[in-house]
Design an enzyme around this catalytic site. Structure first.
Site, PDB file in Angstrom:
ATOM      1  N   LYS A  77     -10.394  -6.358  14.390  1.00 34.70           N
ATOM      2  CA  LYS A  77     -10.777  -5.086  15.165  1.00 34.70           C
ATOM      3  C   LYS A  77     -12.041  -4.347  14.502  1.00 34.70           C
ATOM      4  O   LYS A  77     -12.946  -4.092  15.009  1.00 34.70           O
ATOM      5  CB  LYS A  77      -9.642  -4.264  15.517  1.00 34.70           C
ATOM      6  N   ARG A  91      -1.427   3.143  18.990  1.00 37.27           N
ATOM      7  CA  ARG A  91      -0.288   2.125  18.601  1.00 37.27           C
ATOM      8  C   ARG A  91       0.932   2.188  19.091  1.00 37.27           C
ATOM      9  O   ARG A  91       1.814   1.308  18.775  1.00 37.27           O
ATOM     10  CB  ARG A  91      -0.007   2.329  17.082  1.00 37.27           C
ATOM     11  N   ARG A 127      -7.586 -11.070   2.496  1.00 40.31           N
ATOM     12  CA  ARG A 127      -8.717  -9.897   2.790  1.00 40.31           C
ATOM     13  C   ARG A 127      -8.837  -9.145   1.672  1.00 40.31           C
ATOM     14  O   ARG A 127      -8.001  -8.647   0.751  1.00 40.31           O
ATOM     15  CB  ARG A 127      -8.234  -9.154   4.237  1.00 40.31           C
ATOM     16  N   ARG A 171      -5.906  -4.282  -0.048  1.00 37.74           N
ATOM     17  CA  ARG A 171      -5.480  -3.190   0.124  1.00 37.74           C
ATOM     18  C   ARG A 171      -3.793  -3.465  -0.089  1.00 37.74           C
ATOM     19  O   ARG A 171      -3.072  -4.536   0.083  1.00 37.74           O
ATOM     20  CB  ARG A 171      -5.360  -2.802   1.817  1.00 37.74           C
ATOM     21  N   ARG A 220       4.358  -4.860   8.932  1.00 42.25           N
ATOM     22  CA  ARG A 220       3.228  -4.428   9.938  1.00 42.25           C
ATOM     23  C   ARG A 220       3.160  -5.112  11.033  1.00 42.25           C
ATOM     24  O   ARG A 220       3.017  -4.828  12.172  1.00 42.25           O
ATOM     25  CB  ARG A 220       1.879  -4.353   9.112  1.00 42.25           C
TER      26      ARG A 220
HETATM   27  P1  AMP Z   1      -4.864   0.209   9.906  1.00 49.28           P
HETATM   28  O1  AMP Z   1      -5.793  -0.114   9.057  1.00 49.28           O
HETATM   29  O2  AMP Z   1      -5.212   0.224  11.548  1.00 49.28           O
HETATM   30  O3  AMP Z   1      -4.070  -1.303   9.688  1.00 49.28           O
HETATM   31  O4  AMP Z   1      -3.713   1.352   9.469  1.00 49.28           O
HETATM   32  C1  AMP Z   1      -3.079   1.196   8.279  1.00 49.28           C
HETATM   33  C2  AMP Z   1      -1.911   2.186   8.220  1.00 49.28           C
HETATM   34  O5  AMP Z   1      -2.419   3.515   8.518  1.00 49.28           O
HETATM   35  C3  AMP Z   1      -0.801   1.539   9.189  1.00 49.28           C
HETATM   36  O6  AMP Z   1      -0.201   0.817   8.653  1.00 49.28           O
HETATM   37  C4  AMP Z   1      -0.077   3.027   9.490  1.00 49.28           C
HETATM   38  O7  AMP Z   1       0.514   3.425   8.360  1.00 49.28           O
HETATM   39  C5  AMP Z   1      -1.267   3.980   9.657  1.00 49.28           C
HETATM   40  N1  AMP Z   1      -1.915   3.992  10.945  1.00 49.28           N
HETATM   41  C6  AMP Z   1      -3.102   3.946  11.218  1.00 49.28           C
HETATM   42  N2  AMP Z   1      -3.242   4.161  12.452  1.00 49.28           N
HETATM   43  C7  AMP Z   1      -2.032   4.610  12.989  1.00 49.28           C
HETATM   44  C8  AMP Z   1      -1.461   5.082  14.265  1.00 49.28           C
HETATM   45  N3  AMP Z   1      -2.492   4.880  15.407  1.00 49.28           N
HETATM   46  N4  AMP Z   1      -0.388   5.489  14.321  1.00 49.28           N
HETATM   47  C9  AMP Z   1       0.608   5.537  13.254  1.00 49.28           C
HETATM   48  N5  AMP Z   1       0.183   4.990  11.895  1.00 49.28           N
HETATM   49  C10 AMP Z   1      -1.280   4.593  11.744  1.00 49.28           C
END
Ligand code: AMP
Length: 219
Positions: free
Chosen positions: A17, A92, A129, A161, A172
């Protein structure tokens, strides 16, 4: 000013993404809005928001709907988002999807792209990654930038990360299946869902998405 173009990009963590949104943001001249990047930025800067969410991010769980919805509202108030945005990692949950519809209006979202990638492949991609802490560039553990720890784009530190560790990856992906997969039916029911095979080269994925955008007369 051209019509607003708001695209939602869905897909498991590691589906590509971020990579695709960065490219599409350049093509369509609209901002890449990644709630994960905004939250990680707050953690890194040590803001009150960052301190509040740091442990949630590390564990791989979701932060509250109210909090991310507020962040997205504020982001859409900024001048560069008046032409639209590429939403990565938001919505999400169904609650977030409904809030987004209220925020942008019933026909505010033009398309939802589902990047479809098998779970084995995303698990492998996430474990290998590495990311630049400054500019967000994405590398693999075998890339020279990951080995040297220095980004060739901006000279920033290239790191793994915390939530790309095995336990957090598993959590996740479970969270995605439980909370986010129901959004496929949500966007399907609105005629907005297009599934693109994410198990192709990044160029092929970009081409496939751009073709859908063209075919639907969106840009
Ligand atoms: P990502 O980089 O999109 O995988 O987001 C990393 C982390 O940020 C996720 O595992 C959540 O803890 C938090 N996060 C990001 N976007 C959201 C969202 N839309 N709703 C809730 N938590 C989020």
């Amino acid at each position: 000013m051209p019509a607003r173009l708001n695209l939602v990009v869905l897909g498991k963590q590691g589906a590509g993404k971020g990579t695709q949104c960065k490219r599409l943001a350049t093509t369509y001249e609209i901002p890449h809005i990644s709630t994960g990047d905004i939250l990680r930025g707050a953690v890194k800067a040590g803001t009150p928001l960052g301190r509040e969410v740091a442990s949630v991010l590390e564990s791989g769980a979701l932060v509250s709907d109210d909090l991310v919805i507020q962040l997205v509202k504020e982001r859409f108030d900024e001048p560069d988002a008046q032409r639209g945005g590429l939403l990565d990692g938001f919505p999400r949950t169904l609650g977030q999807a409904e809030a987004l519809e209220v925020l942008l209006g019933a026909d505010g979202i033009k398309l939802c792209v589902n990047l479809d990638v098998p779970i084995e492949l995303v698990t492998e991609r996430l474990s290998s990654r590495r990311v630049c802490q400054e500019c967000g560039a994405i590398y693999r553990d075998s890339d020279v930038e990951a080995i040297s720890g220095t980004c060739s784009n901006c000279g920033g530190d290239v790191v793994q990360r915390d939530d790309d560790q095995p336990d957090a990856i598993r959590r996740r992906l479970e969270t995605y299946e439980r909370d986010t997969e129901p959004l496929l039916a949500f966007y399907e029911s609105r005629g907005l869902l297009v599934t693109v095979n994410g198990d192709q080269s990044p160029d092929e994925v970009t081409e496939a998405i751009e073709k859908v955008v063209r075919d639907r007369g969106l840009a």
